[in-house]
Design a protein around this motif. Sequence first.
Motif, PDB file in Angstrom:
ATOM      1  N   UNK A 399       0.976  -1.472   0.238  1.00 16.62           N
ATOM      2  CA  UNK A 399      -0.022   0.185   0.006  1.00 16.62           C
ATOM      3  C   UNK A 399       1.251   1.345  -0.105  1.00 16.62           C
ATOM      4  N   UNK A 400       2.154   1.076  -0.239  1.00 13.83           N
ATOM      5  CA  UNK A 400       2.536   2.273  -0.094  1.00 13.83           C
ATOM      6  C   UNK A 400       2.606   2.896  -1.523  1.00 13.83           C
ATOM      7  N   UNK A 401       3.047   4.586  -1.437  1.00  7.89           N
ATOM      8  CA  UNK A 401       3.240   5.664  -2.269  1.00  7.89           C
ATOM      9  C   UNK A 401       4.524   6.065  -2.269  1.00  7.89           C
ATOM     10  N   UNK A 402       5.100   5.633  -3.516  1.00  7.76           N
ATOM     11  CA  UNK A 402       6.661   6.509  -4.329  1.00  7.76           C
ATOM     12  C   UNK A 402       6.065   7.165  -4.853  1.00  7.76           C
ATOM     13  N   UNK A 403       6.644   8.804  -4.729  1.00  7.21           N
ATOM     14  CA  UNK A 403       6.631   9.895  -5.037  1.00  7.21           C
ATOM     15  C   UNK A 403       7.462  10.273  -6.131  1.00  7.21           C
ATOM     16  N   UNK A 404       7.722  11.312  -6.827  1.00  7.02           N
ATOM     17  CA  UNK A 404       9.563  12.015  -6.978  1.00  7.02           C
ATOM     18  C   UNK A 404       8.680  13.366  -7.353  1.00  7.02           C
ATOM     19  N   UNK A 405       9.884  14.459  -6.914  1.00  7.31           N
ATOM     20  CA  UNK A 405       9.537  15.623  -7.188  1.00  7.31           C
ATOM     21  C   UNK A 405      11.050  16.641  -7.487  1.00  7.31           C
ATOM     22  N   UNK A 406      11.267  17.554  -7.695  1.00  5.22           N
ATOM     23  CA  UNK A 406      12.432  18.486  -8.929  1.00  5.22           C
ATOM     24  C   UNK A 406      12.570  18.918  -7.145  1.00  5.22           C
ATOM     25  N   UNK A 407      11.873  19.338  -6.302  1.00  2.00           N
ATOM     26  CA  UNK A 407      12.503  20.452  -4.797  1.00  2.00           C
ATOM     27  C   UNK A 407      11.686  19.651  -4.087  1.00  2.00           C
ATOM     28  N   UNK A 408      12.547  19.598  -2.953  1.00  2.00           N
ATOM     29  CA  UNK A 408      12.462  19.398  -1.584  1.00  2.00           C
ATOM     30  C   UNK A 408      10.615  19.308  -1.300  1.00  2.00           C
ATOM     31  N   UNK A 409       9.974  20.084  -1.576  1.00  2.22           N
ATOM     32  CA  UNK A 409       8.323  20.667  -0.887  1.00  2.22           C
ATOM     33  C   UNK A 409       7.506  19.956  -1.682  1.00  2.22           C
ATOM     34  N   UNK A 410       8.151  19.569  -2.525  1.00  3.39           N
ATOM     35  CA  UNK A 410       7.035  18.878  -3.500  1.00  3.39           C
ATOM     36  C   UNK A 410       5.399  18.974  -3.563  1.00  3.39           C
TER      37      UNK A 410
END
Length: 595
Positions: A399-410
């Motif tokens: 059930x874990x969700x893994x997300x990516x972002x360019x900045x640390x504030x997402x």
Amino acid sequence: MEGTLERAGKNRAELEKVLEHYAGDELKYKAACYLIEHMENCYFYADPRIDSLKSLRWMATVYREGQWLDSVKRVWSHFSYRDTRKVYDAEVITADYLIDNIDHAFEVWGKRPWAKYYSFDDFCEYVLPYRIANEPLEAWRRVYYDRYAATVDSMYGGSDVLEVVKAVRKKFKEEGFIWNTHFSLPHCGGLFLLDHHTGQCPESCDITVYILRALGIPVGTDCYIASPYISGAHSWTILRDTTGLFVPFWITQTEPERGADDGRPKGKVFRKQYWGQLEDVTAEYFGKNSAKVKIQCPPEVKEVSLCIFSCGAMTAVDRAERAGQEVTFHNLEPGIRFLPMYQKSKGGVYSAAGYPFSLDKDGKVHTYVPDTLHTRTAELFRKYPLHIQMKEYVAALTGSIIEGARSADFRQTVLLAHIKDTIRTNYVWLDSLPDSPVRYIRITPPGVRYTEIAEIAFYGKDGLKLDAELYRIPAVMDLRHTGNYMTDGDILSYYQSKEQNREPITVDLKKECRVDRIHIVPRNDDNFIRLGDEYELFYQNGAEGWISLGRQTAVTDRLKYDRIPSGAVLWLRDLSRGREEQLFILKEHGEQFFY
């Protein structure tokens, strides 16, 4: 009686003084005789280093191991309490000590409303004993009574002894018990455990027995000496109910309930007597039964052992005299695979005396004879059972969700992966990820348990491992489970969060990258198939012993074997590392079945 008095030597007068003291009281005289008659081989270990180790175990508990423990363990690695001096009770016990124990046991017993339901023999065996095993002689009974009686009696004042035990358990859980496996120790003793609720299952059982016997509640300790399922021995407490039956429970985990069972496979069950003997009580758990099996061993072998396999070793849990080419074993847990074995010399290596067998609930014996004319193909995932706790650890990331972002504030995120399916191995590879550059990755757990991750890694399009560092993690449970353990390359060490929630773990890749694969290893026991390890599969072939089906080096998280004889008991060995291995059979569709 005479054996104890001879053992006492110069201390004989103290024991005779007890008998003289109770000469005019028939029941107390019989109670004194019961204790002295069984005292001959009772002893404790005497060495100041044992007390030092007890203190160190408590310090390890208080400080959650801290940074000093490894160095302390190295200093004590050579020490074994079994090499220290044994002091026999009969040689040192005093009349005052025995008289105080007997008088207080009778005093409390006489006030309890449930006492009328029990025999004098019940009282002698389950309330009266002044010791449990090989702990130091201590005056524990009155101290425990003073600590617990008023509180427990205020919680329940009726005559149902089961409800009294539930009240004790409620009080005990408020005080807490901390699991600690550091250092090999004899039984710690009542006074130490009164203020230091720490140790393993023997210590949790001991303190339960001290509390309940001090309150006039008839209890004992049952155990198995080798598990047919996982490694090691186990013990638990049994309550002698007013119905005459026994109620098993383990105060740290289970509520005592009539008719309840902890579900652990046991094979053979024994009751510990305070003078050191084990009484076979398997029939109390599974009913009386017997299994007559054919054997193949030299004619000079007169006795055959009933063995349980655990972690590559055979442990004898019973013995029987052979009758020709057969032997009959009595009172077995149905469904357990036992092995008939013999020793060519006392203390020697066990040799197979026949095929493995099990007994079903209807009393029918099933013998596991391999059929080499009809073979099977199977994919093997483990070398050891996946017990319930490990299932929970492995499944905790489902059930874990893994997300990516360019900045640390997402502020802008891209969904990299969602672990929807139940995790069934300790190697989780997530690929086919979105082709979007990211620098920060956020893993949000389902929050149903503590977040527990053994390893985590990220790989780029070229297949190379990306440089990554932990950016932000939830508070850790303790120093044994910090975030660094997610990247140390050891799949047995793990990070553990302090709270059970959905607080995410954030990783910094240090620059924008396209992530092609993510590798996550949940907390686990390292008994799945490990890449690069060499394995060997065996089947048991009666008196011929174990026959190899070949060696393989694992290139995936499973091993494929052909030409496995149908109906065989199998053993998968990891030749590269580890010790936890257990026997299994193949089910209808080739699945491994350990129990």
